[in-house]
Design an enzyme around this catalytic site. Structure first.
Site, PDB file in Angstrom:
ATOM      1  N   ASP A   1      13.147 -34.568 -25.444  1.00  0.00           N
ATOM      2  CA  ASP A   1      14.408 -33.915 -25.795  1.00  0.00           C
ATOM      3  C   ASP A   1      15.588 -34.556 -25.073  1.00  0.00           C
ATOM      4  O   ASP A   1      16.616 -34.833 -25.676  1.00  0.00           O
ATOM      5  CB  ASP A   1      14.326 -32.404 -25.484  1.00  0.00           C
ATOM      6  CG  ASP A   1      13.868 -32.097 -24.056  1.00  0.00           C
ATOM      7  OD1 ASP A   1      13.544 -33.046 -23.301  1.00  0.00           O
ATOM      8  OD2 ASP A   1      13.818 -30.906 -23.694  1.00  0.00           O
TER       9      ASP A   1
ATOM     10  N   ASP B   1      17.297 -37.290 -18.302  1.00  0.00           N
ATOM     11  CA  ASP B   1      18.164 -36.798 -17.225  1.00  0.00           C
ATOM     12  C   ASP B   1      17.947 -37.664 -15.980  1.00  0.00           C
ATOM     13  O   ASP B   1      18.623 -38.667 -15.790  1.00  0.00           O
ATOM     14  CB  ASP B   1      17.841 -35.324 -17.003  1.00  0.00           C
ATOM     15  CG  ASP B   1      18.728 -34.669 -15.972  1.00  0.00           C
ATOM     16  OD1 ASP B   1      19.725 -35.282 -15.577  1.00  0.00           O
ATOM     17  OD2 ASP B   1      18.433 -33.542 -15.541  1.00  0.00           O
TER      18      ASP B   1
HETATM   19  P1  IMP Z   1      14.069 -35.898 -16.266  1.00  0.00           P
HETATM   20  O1  IMP Z   1      12.639 -36.056 -15.886  1.00  0.00           O
HETATM   21  O2  IMP Z   1      14.940 -35.493 -15.089  1.00  0.00           O
HETATM   22  O3  IMP Z   1      14.653 -37.062 -17.058  1.00  0.00           O
HETATM   23  O4  IMP Z   1      14.191 -34.601 -17.150  1.00  0.00           O
HETATM   24  C1  IMP Z   1      13.707 -34.533 -18.382  1.00  0.00           C
HETATM   25  C2  IMP Z   1      13.262 -33.119 -18.679  1.00  0.00           C
HETATM   26  O5  IMP Z   1      13.999 -32.126 -17.953  1.00  0.00           O
HETATM   27  C3  IMP Z   1      13.538 -32.856 -20.124  1.00  0.00           C
HETATM   28  O6  IMP Z   1      12.382 -33.135 -20.890  1.00  0.00           O
HETATM   29  C4  IMP Z   1      13.919 -31.410 -20.160  1.00  0.00           C
HETATM   30  O7  IMP Z   1      12.770 -30.625 -20.391  1.00  0.00           O
HETATM   31  C5  IMP Z   1      14.449 -31.095 -18.802  1.00  0.00           C
HETATM   32  N1  IMP Z   1      15.937 -31.094 -18.803  1.00  0.00           N
HETATM   33  C6  IMP Z   1      16.743 -32.040 -18.289  1.00  0.00           C
HETATM   34  N2  IMP Z   1      18.043 -31.735 -18.485  1.00  0.00           N
HETATM   35  C7  IMP Z   1      18.049 -30.557 -19.149  1.00  0.00           C
HETATM   36  C8  IMP Z   1      19.113 -29.730 -19.664  1.00  0.00           C
HETATM   37  O8  IMP Z   1      20.318 -29.997 -19.565  1.00  0.00           O
HETATM   38  N3  IMP Z   1      18.717 -28.586 -20.296  1.00  0.00           N
HETATM   39  C9  IMP Z   1      17.409 -28.233 -20.450  1.00  0.00           C
HETATM   40  N4  IMP Z   1      16.391 -28.996 -20.005  1.00  0.00           N
HETATM   41  C10 IMP Z   1      16.712 -30.151 -19.351  1.00  0.00           C
HETATM   42 MG    MG Z   2      10.997 -31.470 -21.369  1.00  0.00          MG
END
Ligand code: IMP
Ligand code: MG
Length: 194
Positions: free
Chosen positions: A113, A116
């Protein structure tokens, strides 16, 4: 639920149109993989790897626009437990993960989705790469404008968004709001009350 919305960042029509474009691009690239220079054997199959839970709506909309022979292997990763709005590091939930031991001879496409911190995509990319697919591509619906996200390699991005916490269209806060059809930010009071 509607009263908790601060602003709509991406409405359902904008999302739908962009997913049309993304599907067209994936089909074109896939044709190229199958027939490099027109001489491919055409026998390599695609395995989609959606990351649960946030990608479910995105994936369900995308795959109905992809008339390709495909299998789907789910993988579940937790990074934002409960009411957290900052990543807490990514871990795989084994019980909800169905990744084959080998992906040899298959084109893998990981779908998430939102990009981040990049931890989730890096973790899943490594797990998939170990299974030696014929090719590996990654696709996210959203990418936040923050250095860690911009430095993470990814093949397809539907939308670049500001570095804000968003919900809707599969994305949650404390497991709520996934069913909102648009991608939105929430009013400050919503976070203050949990
Ligand atoms: P990362 O591992 O920090 O890149 O985060 C990825 C995961 O964190 C995504 O698959 C989302 O499930 C969750 N996530 C990151 N940012 C958001 C946000 O703004 N809203 C909701 N879920 C988020
Ligand atoms: Mg996720």
């Amino acid at each position: 639920m509607q009263g908790d919305i601060e602003k709509v960042l991406l409405d359902r029509h904008t999302i739908g149109k962009r997913i049309d474009q993304l599907a067209a691009q994936i089909i074109e690239d896939h044709d190229e993989l199958e027939n490099p220079g027109g001489n491919g054997d055409g026998g390599t199959e695609i395995t989609l790897i959606p990351i649960l839970t946030g990608s479910i709506i995105f994936v369900s909309d995308l795959i109905r626009r992809l008339p390709l022979r495909m299998q789907i292997s789910l993988i579940s990763v937790t990074s934002y437990p409960g009411t957290a709005t900052q990543s807490h590091g990514a871990t795989v939930e084994a019980a909800l993960t169905k990744l084959p031991e080998s992906l040899e001879g298959r084109h893998a496409l990981i779908l998430d989705d939102i990009l981040d911190s990049g931890r989730t995509l890096n973790l899943v990319s490594n797990l998939v790469r170990e299974r030696q697919p014929a090719s590996l591509k990654t696709c996210v619906l959203l990418r936040k404008q923050r250095p860690e996200a911009l430095q993470t390699p990814v093949d397809y991005v539907a939308f670049d968004i500001p570095d804000e916490f968003v919900v809707g269209y599969g994305l949650d806060y404390d497991d709520y709001y996934r069913n909102l059809p648009d991608i939105v930010t929430l009013r400050r009071e919503v976070y203050a009350s949990t």
